[in-house]
Design a protein around this motif. Structure first.
Motif, PDB file in Angstrom:
ATOM      1  N   UNK A   1      21.145  28.384  11.881  1.00 56.43           N
ATOM      2  CA  UNK A   1      21.559  27.742  10.618  1.00 56.43           C
ATOM      3  C   UNK A   1      23.065  27.469  10.567  1.00 56.43           C
ATOM      4  N   UNK A   2      23.586  27.032  11.673  1.00 56.57           N
ATOM      5  CA  UNK A   2      24.991  26.643  11.707  1.00 56.57           C
ATOM      6  C   UNK A   2      25.969  27.787  11.790  1.00 56.57           C
TER       7      UNK A   2
ATOM      8  N   UNK B   1      19.432  24.058  25.765  1.00 60.68           N
ATOM      9  CA  UNK B   1      19.332  25.283  24.970  1.00 60.68           C
ATOM     10  C   UNK B   1      20.443  25.334  23.918  1.00 60.68           C
TER      11      UNK B   1
ATOM     12  N   UNK C   1      14.150  30.012  23.222  1.00 59.01           N
ATOM     13  CA  UNK C   1      15.403  29.399  22.808  1.00 59.01           C
ATOM     14  C   UNK C   1      16.421  30.497  22.519  1.00 59.01           C
ATOM     15  N   UNK C   2      17.565  30.406  23.149  1.00 61.54           N
ATOM     16  CA  UNK C   2      18.560  31.463  22.988  1.00 61.54           C
ATOM     17  C   UNK C   2      19.920  30.931  22.543  1.00 61.54           C
ATOM     18  N   UNK C   3      20.219  29.707  22.964  1.00 57.92           N
ATOM     19  CA  UNK C   3      21.586  29.247  22.786  1.00 57.92           C
ATOM     20  C   UNK C   3      21.878  28.505  21.503  1.00 57.92           C
ATOM     21  N   UNK C   4      20.884  28.099  20.778  1.00 56.99           N
ATOM     22  CA  UNK C   4      21.137  27.337  19.564  1.00 56.99           C
ATOM     23  C   UNK C   4      21.793  28.176  18.490  1.00 56.99           C
ATOM     24  N   UNK C   5      22.541  27.523  17.649  1.00 56.68           N
ATOM     25  CA  UNK C   5      23.220  28.252  16.574  1.00 56.68           C
ATOM     26  C   UNK C   5      22.273  28.362  15.389  1.00 56.68           C
TER      27      UNK C   5
ATOM     28  N   UNK D   1      21.927  33.916  27.281  1.00 60.62           N
ATOM     29  CA  UNK D   1      22.920  32.854  27.132  1.00 60.62           C
ATOM     30  C   UNK D   1      24.314  33.389  27.464  1.00 60.62           C
TER      31      UNK D   1
ATOM     32  N   UNK E   1      28.252  22.198  12.966  1.00 63.75           N
ATOM     33  CA  UNK E   1      27.203  21.764  12.043  1.00 63.75           C
ATOM     34  C   UNK E   1      27.748  20.999  10.844  1.00 63.75           C
TER      35      UNK E   1
ATOM     36  N   UNK F   1      22.056  23.106  20.197  1.00 67.37           N
ATOM     37  CA  UNK F   1      21.682  22.823  18.814  1.00 67.37           C
ATOM     38  C   UNK F   1      20.873  21.542  18.669  1.00 67.37           C
TER      39      UNK F   1
END
Lengths: 727, 272
Positions: free
Chosen positions: B127-128, A622, B121-125, B173, A662, A624
């Motif tokens: 767009x950075x 979960x 999906x919860x944990x992704x950043x 998260x 990133x 990037x």
């Protein structure tokens, strides 16, 4: 005598009274304004000790300050040297970085005092610095107004309306006069940050403002002073004596803390200033519903200055550039080095909500070591005119349309033109060229009909026949999909290829629907695939059947040795996507009525075929990272003996991970043959920290049997460095 | 030393709870009020994010954002990036629905396709930025257990500290969120995000609040990763409420056609 005595007493009383009043007027001005909360508190304690009651209100003033810079300097060392020189002259010089220009500046103070600013400007001129830049910034400053009289019951109170019933702020004391909303300044000498410190140190008394002279200009934003008036108030009183908060907004609301003395801050509409005056007072029991007004609370005055970012305009120019160069380490490579550049320019113009226009042009330059010339090609990009309504969209011109949902090999994506000039080195989405077509899309709710007609067929874009990425490579005498053979080698190297470009590209229709929990689409196409198939000319084939080991005689039989064909085929298929267990599952399948294949007698026939892709996309941990795995199958439905492979099964996929906030990205793609040795793997590490530039290092490894993709391009294993940017 | 710090924190927490004496029902009510805070039937805004990190050049992303409340639970939103060039046109369409899982689609201009993605999906950043995908979702208050820990003044504004812990740990998260809620505006002026430890991993600070068309709006806020120091400042330049945004704005058709969306942009948010 008694009368005289009485008159003397009365006169004495009058003089005493007048004197007392005069003393009070002189020594106890109704306002004392401080820039520092502690000073204000000390003043309150002081006047209370003297038997006079006082309390504090705060007033936040919008002020304009000017930052004085010199520069720019292209490196920090140079800027620092000049800053030190200025500091030696007693000037407050600090090196800063200007993000808009990516250059260094020296900030020579922040001023609200114009005279002081001019003095420093002149001094800089004298020192030889004429490269000055001034930047203005609006900010809020809190003033602490000590009122030297007994607080009276408030005259205008209001609950903060609406959204809460248990507001910690019980009451708002307001005076609903309006003030124009321009920026204005305190009319007393403006005090910069530096000056403030000096005055506080030297005077220890703050800034005193008399009712007449204190023209306090406040930004024309709504302003309400909220004051705790009663002990029942839920407003928290901290140990520092803080008992007030200020809320500021878009419009001014005049605040009156005291009723009868009416010492308030009012707006002079002509001068766009707020003037402290005795006359104003809030109307009794006047209630202001603050929810009806635009208000603003600024909690942090030190935030980043507003950036000059504007909403996009109707004109949208774009330029995409890429330069790369690399080495082919395999000893059997046709070239040791390979260079490639791309420039793709486009302009999109939307002159109304209905009409849109786009034009684009691309130039590709490639150079490989064994070829002395550079291969330069110019090509049109997307050039179309589009009309849209709420229900439909009509587009006329060259476009890139990608149907289907699978990556790399989408069975229903037969309406796009493949770009094979770099093999599969570019990503799948970057391996397409514009196709002249007429497109009509009809929307209804979450469904869509998409219809295409390609009046002029456009085959796949191929590199030169001697290029390392050639599908039929004259330098090697090989044909993609077939094992190397000495006869075939001569036929390729010495023969002539007739390229079929005429005729229509066909047409197709696709219906797609976003349903409850899943998306699906169905398509039917009568099209010609852009990917070429190579067929021997009939006289050449007949000659080879008679004398299989004499390719030269066979070539002599016909002007064209090879025919590049793109037969019409029906394609019927569909796709579906849904989410299950946090994974996006996709399935796409298609039936083709006519796929060309070569029989053992070298004749080419069309056979029905089935193609399918089943994929799962998910984000490991979960985080990037993104991983997409695909199972791919293709089947030629015939019992005939074929030279072509009848069944192909692959596992392919992509991984993309982002690291260091990133600033770094790692992309990996792979393709692994399941029923034939066929491997491809690519790895690209890119630095993204300097937008919009990308610097990357990549490696592409090919391996496999001669009939496979990996085997065919085995010697093109490549390691390269590159830069790309989009502007 | 660490133990002492933890103990001090524990004592403070207990003390403030006792002093405040708030019931869990009060906390739930406050969380509900926060969820129910008036923000119009729909809203459209233009703003930008600045991603900053010490020693690196800031990165800026400009975007339009649209939202519409279809019902109490059903909330639709559309985000469209307008710069920089490499993500220009990228769109994210989210439909939060009560009876089904949220649905989410992304449009990538380079791909020229709308792709359905897992809204779980919860944990992704995002767009950075320092925003996780969960931060963009409309998390209903009933998913958490709430507790009021006390009061505190932030920048001279009184706030109530609300602790929110997910009922289902897998559902978020974050292991815990502490929110400093300014009651008059029903806005969290500060949020500390925890991921298991005793120290927050991320903090949101509201820098500027404004009442626009009668609705309290966060005009500027900063989210900071307390570990790396990376921060994301979000600023709204223009916003308009109750513009009667049509349902057709929140469709995949509009998602894949950035130019179509132009017709729905209120003129007030496109001004300079």
């Amino acid at each position: 005598m008694l009368l005289i005595k009485t008159c003397q007493i009365l006169l004495g009383c009058t003089v005493f009274l007048a004197g007392g009043l005069l003393w009070a007027e002189v020594t106890l001005p109704p306002y004392r304004v401080f820039l520092n909360e502690e000073e204000a508190l000390a003043e309150v304690e002081k006047v209370r000790a003297g038997g006079v009651r006082g309390h504090i209100t705060t007033q936040r003033m919008k002020r304009v300050q000017t930052q004085l810079f010199i520069g720019p300097y292209y490196n920090k060392r140079s800027a620092r040297r000049h800053a030190e020189k200025l500091q030696q002259q007693g000037m407050p010089a600090i090196v800063t970085f200007d993000f808009s220009s990516s250059q260094f500046l020296i900030r020579v103070g922040v001023y609200t005092d114009q005279q002081r600013l001019e003095a420093y400007t002149s001094q800089l001129h004298r020192l030889g610095y004429s490269n000055q830049v001034q930047q203005q910034k609006t900010y809020f400053q809190t003033l602490y107004v000590v009122k030297l009289h007994s607080p009276k019951p408030q005259t205008s109170t209001t609950k903060i309306a609406g959204i809460n019933e248990q507001s910690p702020i019980d009451e708002v004391i307001t005076n609903p006069a309006e003030i124009s909303d321009d920026i204005s300044e305190i009319a007393t000498p403006p005090i910069s940050e530096e000056i403030t410190q000096v005055s506080l140190e030297e005077e220890k008394a703050g800034l005193s403002v008399s009712p007449e002279a204190a023209d306090v200009a406040v930004a024309g934003e709504e302003q309400i002073i909220i004051e705790e008036q009663t002990t029942e108030s839920a407003l928290i009183v901290d140990t520092t004596g803080e008992d007030e908060i200020v809320i500021e907004g878009d419009e001014e609301i005049i605040v009156n803390i005291d009723d009868d003395s009416s010492d308030s801050i009012m707006a002079n509409e002509d001068s766009q200033e707020i003037i402290i005056t005795d006359e104003l007072g809030a109307a009794e029991d006047e209630v202001i519903d603050v929810t009806d007004s635009d208000m603003e609370i600024v909690l942090d005055q030190e935030t980043l200055a507003d950036l000059d970012i504007e909403a996009p305009s109707a004109f949208d120019p774009s330029l995409k550039l890429e330069v790369s160069g690399g080495r082919l380490p395999r000893s059997k490579s046709l070239s040791d080095y390979y260079f490639y550049s791309l420039a793709l320019a486009s302009l999109q113009y939307q002159w109304s909500n209905q009409w849109e226009f786009k034009t684009g042009l691309r130039a590709d330059v490639s150079k490989q070591e064994d070829i002395t010339r550079s291969d330069v090609t110019l090509d049109y990009g997307e050039n179309y005119i589009r009309y849209r309504t709420d229900r439909y969209r009509f587009t006329l011109g060259s476009q890139i349309v990608l149907w289907g949902i699978a990556d790399e090999v989408a069975p229903t994506d037969q309406v796009s033109v493949q770009d094979l000039t770099q093999g599969i080195v570019p990503r799948w989405q970057d391996r397409h060229r514009a196709y002249p077509m007429v497109r009509w899309e009809y929307f209804k709710g979450d469904s869509k009909w998409d219809m295409l007609w390609m009046p002029w067929f456009r085959p796949a874009e191929l590199p030169d026949d001697e290029h390392i990425w050639a599908v039929m490579n004259k330098a090697r005498g090989t044909v993609f999909g077939f094992a190397p053979d000495p006869v075939q080698q001569v036929l390729v190297q010495e023969g002539h290829i007739h390229r079929e470009k005429s005729g229509s590209g066909g047409a197709g229709v696709r219906f797609s629907q976003k349903a409850e929990g899943f998306d699906y689409s169905l398509t039917a196409q009568r099209i010609r695939r852009s990917f070429p198939y190579y067929q021997l000319a009939e006289p050449v084939r007949q000659s080879l059947l008679i004398n299989p080991f004499d390719p030269y005689s066979a070539i002599a039989e016909s002007e064209d040795t090879w025919l590049e064909i793109h037969p019409y085929t029906w394609v019927v298929g569909g796709d579906i996507a849904f989410i299950y267990k946090d994974i996006t599952w996709r399935f796409e399948g298609g039936y083709s009525s006519d796929r060309p294949a070569t029989e053992l007698d070298l004749s080419v026939n069309n056979y029905p075929s089935y193609d399918w892709v089943f994929s799962g996309e998910f984000y490991p941990g979960d985080g990037d990272d993104r991983l997409n795995l695909q199972l791919v199958g293709s089947y030629l439905d015939t019992d005939d003996k074929l030279i072509d492979r009848k069944r192909l099964y692959y596992l392919n996929g992509q991984y993309e991970g982002l690291y260091a906030n990133n600033r770094w990205r790692w992309r990996m793609r792979f393709n692994h043959g399941l029923n034939l040795h066929d491997d491809f793997i690519s790895s690209e590490l890119a630095f993204l920290g300097w937008e919009p530039h990308e610097f990357y290092w990549a490696a592409y490894l090919f391996e496999g049997s001669p009939r496979s993709y990996g085997g065919y391009y085995k010697d093109n294993t490549l390691v390269n460095f590159g830069w790309r940017g989009e502007f | 030393m660490k133990f002492i710090s933890c103990l001090a924190l524990l004592v403070c927490t207990v003390t403030t709870s006792v002093v405040y004496g708030a019931s869990s029902n009060d906390a739930l009510q406050l969380a509900k009020q926060l969820y129910d805070r008036p923000d119009g039937k729909d809203r459209a805004s233009f703003g930008y994010m600045v991603l900053t990190e010490a020693g690196h050049k800031p990165r800026v992303r400009a975007l339009y954002s649209y939202g519409k409340d279809k019902s109490y639970y059903d909330i639709w939103s559309l985000i469209r990036f307008t710069s920089p060039k490499d993500i220009e046109g990228t769109g994210l369409l989210t439909r939060d629905e009560k009876n089904t899982d949220s649905q989410q689609w992304v449009f990538l201009p380079a791909l020229k396709r709308v792709r359905k993605i897992a809204s779980s999906r919860k944990g992704g950043r995002f767009v950075g930025s320092d925003l996780f995908y969960e931060d963009l979702q409309n998390r209903i208050y009933t998913k958490d257990n709430h507790k009021i820990l006390g009061k505190e003044v932030i920048n001279k504004l009184p706030t109530i500290i609300l602790e929110s812990i997910p009922k289902n740990a897998r559902d978020s998260v974050y292991s815990k969120r502490l929110s400093w809620i300014h009651r008059p505006s029903l806005t969290a002026l500060r949020i500390d995000y925890y991921q298991g430890g005793s120290q927050p991993i991320k903090r949101l600070i509201v820098n500027k609040l404004a009442k626009k068309q009668g609705y309290w709006t966060i005009m500027e806020s900063v989210v900071k990763d307390l570990k790396s120091g990376h921060s994301t400042m979000m600023r709204i330049k223009n916003i308009a409420y109750d513009q009667n945004l049509p349902d057709s704005l929140f469709t995949t058709q509009t998602l894949e056609d950035p130019a179509k969306e132009v017709a729905f942009r209120p003129s007030s948010i496109t001004k300079k």
